[in-house]
Motif scaffolding. Structure first.
Motif, PDB file in Angstrom:
ATOM      1  N   PHE A 176     -47.758  27.560 -69.008  1.00 33.48           N
ATOM      2  CA  PHE A 176     -48.894  28.256 -68.613  1.00 33.48           C
ATOM      3  C   PHE A 176     -48.562  28.426 -67.429  1.00 33.48           C
ATOM      4  CE2 PHE A 176     -50.559  23.755 -69.778  1.00 33.48           C
ATOM      5  CZ  PHE A 176     -50.613  23.475 -68.137  1.00 33.48           C
ATOM      6  N   GLN A 211     -51.929  32.174 -68.062  1.00 35.45           N
ATOM      7  CA  GLN A 211     -51.478  33.116 -68.332  1.00 35.45           C
ATOM      8  C   GLN A 211     -50.990  34.359 -67.865  1.00 35.45           C
ATOM      9  OE1 GLN A 211     -50.262  31.747 -71.207  1.00 35.45           O
ATOM     10  NE2 GLN A 211     -51.190  30.383 -71.627  1.00 35.45           N
ATOM     11  N   ASN A 222     -60.546  27.388 -70.685  1.00 37.64           N
ATOM     12  CA  ASN A 222     -58.812  27.412 -71.531  1.00 37.64           C
ATOM     13  C   ASN A 222     -58.365  26.209 -71.640  1.00 37.64           C
ATOM     14  OD1 ASN A 222     -56.085  26.875 -71.189  1.00 37.64           O
ATOM     15  ND2 ASN A 222     -55.783  28.430 -70.237  1.00 37.64           N
TER      16      ASN A 222
END
Length: 528
Positions: A363, A435, A395
Motif C-alpha cells: 500500500f 491503495q 483499512n
C-alpha cells in the motif's frame, strides 16, 4: 595491496560474473572512469533496483544505479557521482518510508544490496556486518553461527545500513538496549572539502570517534555511505567470542490477545491498561524486562486491537509473568478480549514467525512516530478512537502501533550515543495506508489531523516534556519541519535529536563539508 584488498577485489569480480547478462556495465572512458557496476534506465534489471523502495508512494528514476560489491567499489561509485556533479542517494534495505532516496531529484542511487558479508573480525574483536545485509539474515547468521543476537527491529527486509545508523530497536531491546549500544565501529565512505572520496574506519575507542558517534543514532544518509558495521557490545572487551554480543533466550513464550470490536469505553480502557502496565514496568532490571508486547490498534471495525506478547520462556516464572500481564491488560474491559493459549518455541523460530516479511509494502503509506514518557491520557485515547472509527478511512493496515521500550535502553545517558531517547517507555507509530493514488490527499489529511489532535496541547507534535520525548528518525516524517503542522516553537531537529543536534552538525561540517550527502530531513551544516 593488502591481502584484504585483494580478497575484496576477487569477491567483486566473482559478483560481476554472477550477474552477467543482466544489464550491468561499467562507465566508459569517455565519461568518468569507474570500475563499479552500473545500471541505466534502458538496462535490464534497472527497474528492479531503482524501484525497490518499501513505500510505493515514492518513486525515483535515477540516471544511474551503482551496485558495488566491495568498499573500494563504493569509493569508486561515490567519486564517480561527485566528478559528474550528480546528487547521491544511498539504499541498503530500502525501507525508508519518506522520500530520502526516492524523489524526482534523485540522479544516482548507490545500492548496497551486495554488501552483505557477515563474519568475525578478530583484529577488532567484533562481528563485521555489511551495510546491505537485511535484519533477517543478520539474526539468522549471528544466532546459528555464534549463538548471539542484536536487539534490532522485527521487519526481516530492513537493511542494516539505515536501521543501525538511526538507532535501531526491537523485541529484545528491553533486555539488551538499542542496536547502537552494540556498534563498536563503522566503515564509511566520506567526501572531503576537495571532493575526494575515501573510506574511513571509525571506532568508539580509536580513530575518528566523532564519526562513530554520529552513526549511533544520527540517521542514515547524513555523513557518508556506510559499508559495514563492527558489532561489539559497549560493556565487553571482545576477547570472549561468545560474549561479543548478547545471548538471547533459548525459547520464547508467546500468545495473542484480541479485542475484535471496540466501543469508545472499551478501547480507552484496553489501550490505557496496556500503556499503564508498561509505564509501571519499564525500569532497568524489571522482572518484566524480557516481556515485549507489540500492540496494533487498527482503523478497522471501530478500532480492532491485537496484542502479541512474547517473553523469555527460560525463566521459571515466565507463565506467571504472562498471566499477570494478561490480567492487567484485560481488567475492566467489556466485552472481554479474546485470549489465545500460550505457545512456546525456539527464539529464532518464534522471532522469524512474528516478524514482518521481506518485500515492498502492499500500500501507499504515511508514517509518524512519538516517544512516550507517560501513558496517553483518556482524552488522547478518545481522540485516537474517533479517528480509527471514521467510516471513510477503514483499512486494516492503518492504525497505531505501540512498541514497548525502556528497560536496558534507559541505562545509558542521552549523550552516550547520538540517539537521545533514554527515558521513554513506549514508541507509537502512526500508519496510514491506502491503495489508490487519487486518495492520497484525503489520507494524508486524516493522518496529519489525527497526529495534530493527539498532540494538540503541544503544538501538534510530541514536544519533549514530562509526557513526550520527541520522535524517532527511523520513522521519518517531513511534516515535523512544516510550520503548518508543527506549530510549537520546537524545531524538527530537536524532536529527533534533542540536545545532540549541535554536535551532529559539527560532525557534519568535519566529514561532509560540501554537503554531498543529504535528504529532506538531513543534519544541516552549522551556520558559518
Amino acid at each position: 595491496m593488502s591481502a584484504l584488498s585483494r580478497r575484496r577485489l576477487l569477491i567483486g569480480a566473482a559478483g560481476l560474473v554472477g550477474v552477467a547478462g543482466t544489464g550491468f556495465r561499467t562507465a566508459n572512458a569517455e565519461s568518468v572512469s569507474t570500475t563499479v557496476a552500473e545500471l541505466h534506465p534502458a538496462d535490464p534489471g534497472y527497474a528492479g533496483l531503482a524501484h525497490r523502495g518499501y513505500n510505493p508512494r515514492f518513486v525515483a528514476n535515477p540516471e544511474i544505479v551503482s551496485v558495488p560489491t566491495t568498499t573500494e567499489e563504493v569509493v569508486d561509485a561515490v567519486q564517480s557521482a561527485v566528478d559528474r556533479r550528480l546528487p547521491i542517494t544511498v539504499r541498503s534495505g530500502g525501507h525508508c518510508v519518506e522520500d530520502f532516496v526516492d524523489n524526482p531529484g534523485t540522479k544516482v542511487i548507490v545500492d548496497l544490496s551486495r554488501l552483505i558479508g557477515i563474519g568475525h573480525d578478530p583484529a577488532h574483536r567484533a562481528f563485521s556486518v555489511g551495510a546491505g545485509a537485511d535484519l533477517g539474515t543478520v539474526y539468522e547468521q549471528l544466532h546459528r553461527r555464534w549463538g548471539v543476537t542484536i536487539p534490532g527491529g522485527s521487519c526481516l527486509g530492513v537493511g542494516m545500513g539505515g536501521h543501525a545508523a538511526g538507532g535501531g530497536f526491537g523485541p529484545t531491546s528491553r533486555l539488551f538496549g538499542s542496536v547502537v549500544d552494540h556498534i563498536y565501529g563503522v566503515e564509511v565512505v566520506v567526501v572531503d572539502a576537495n571532493g575526494k572520496a575515501t573510506a574511513v574506519l571509525a571506532t568508539r575507542d580509536g580513530p575518528n570517534a566523532d564519526l562513530w558517534w554520529a552513526h549511533t543514532g544520527g540517521g542514515g544518509g547524513n555523513f557518508g555511505v556506510v559499508t559495514r558495521y563492527l558489532l561489539r557490545s559497549h560493556d565487553v572487551d571482545g576477547f570472549d567470542l561468545a560474549r561479543i554480543l548478547p545471548t538471547p533466550p533459548v525459547d520464547l513464550l508467546t500468545a495473542q490477545i484480541i479485542l475484535p470490536t471496540a466501543t469508545e469505553a472499551s478501547f480507552v480502557r484496553f489501550v490505557g491498561n496496556y500503556l499503564r502496565f508498561f509505564e509501571r514496568n519499564s525500569e532497568p532490571g524489571s522482572r518484566f524486562s524480557s516481556l515485549y508486547v507489540q500492540f496494533f490498534a487498527s482503523a478497522y471495525l471501530g478500532g480492532f486491537c491485537q496484542l502479541t506478547p512474547r517473553l523469555d520462556a527460560d525463566r521459571p516464572d515466565s507463565r506467571a509473568l504472562l498471566d499477570e500481564f494478561v490480567a492487567a491488560v484485560v481488567e475492566g474491559v467489556w466485552p472481554p478480549p479474546v485470549v489465545a493459549p500460550a505457545t512456546q518455541g525456539s527464539f529464532l523460530d518464534v522471532s522469524m514467525q512474528l516478524a514482518a516479511p521481506r518485500g515492498r509494502a502492499p500500500f501507499l503509506g504515511k508514517y509518524k512516530s512519538a516517544n512516550l514518557r507517560q501513558a496517553y491520557t483518556d482524552e488522547q485515547l478518545r481522540t485516537l478512537h474517533r479517528y480509527l472509527s471514521d467510516p471513510r478511512f477503514q483499512n486494516q493496515n492503518s492504525g497505531v502501533e505501540l512498541l514497548p521500550i525502556g528497560g536496558a535502553m534507559n541505562t545509558r545517558g542521552s549523550a552516550a550515543t547520538a540517539m537521545p531517547t533514554r527515558d521513554s517507555f513506549m514508541k507509537a507509530v502512526f500508519v496510514t495506508a491506502w491503495q489508490n493514488p487519487a486518495d492520497t490527499d484525503a489520507h494524508l489529511a486524516w493522518s496529519r489531523n489525527m497526529y495534530r489532535d493527539i498532540y494538540i496541547d503541544t503544538g501538534g507534535v510530541p514536544v519533549p516534556n514530562h509526557a513526550n520525548a520527541g520522535s524517532y528518525i527511523n520513522y521519518p516524517d517531513t511534516d515535523l519541519r512544516s510550520s503548518h503542522w508543527n506549530t510549537s516553537s520546537v524545531a524538527w531537529s530537536t524532536l529527533y535529536y534533542g540536545d545532540n543536534y549541535p554536535r551532529l552538525q559539527q560532525i557534519k561540517a568535519t566529514w561532509d563539508p560540501g554537503g554531498v550527502f543529504g535528504h529532506s530531513l538531513s543534519v544541516e551544516l552549522p551556520d558559518s
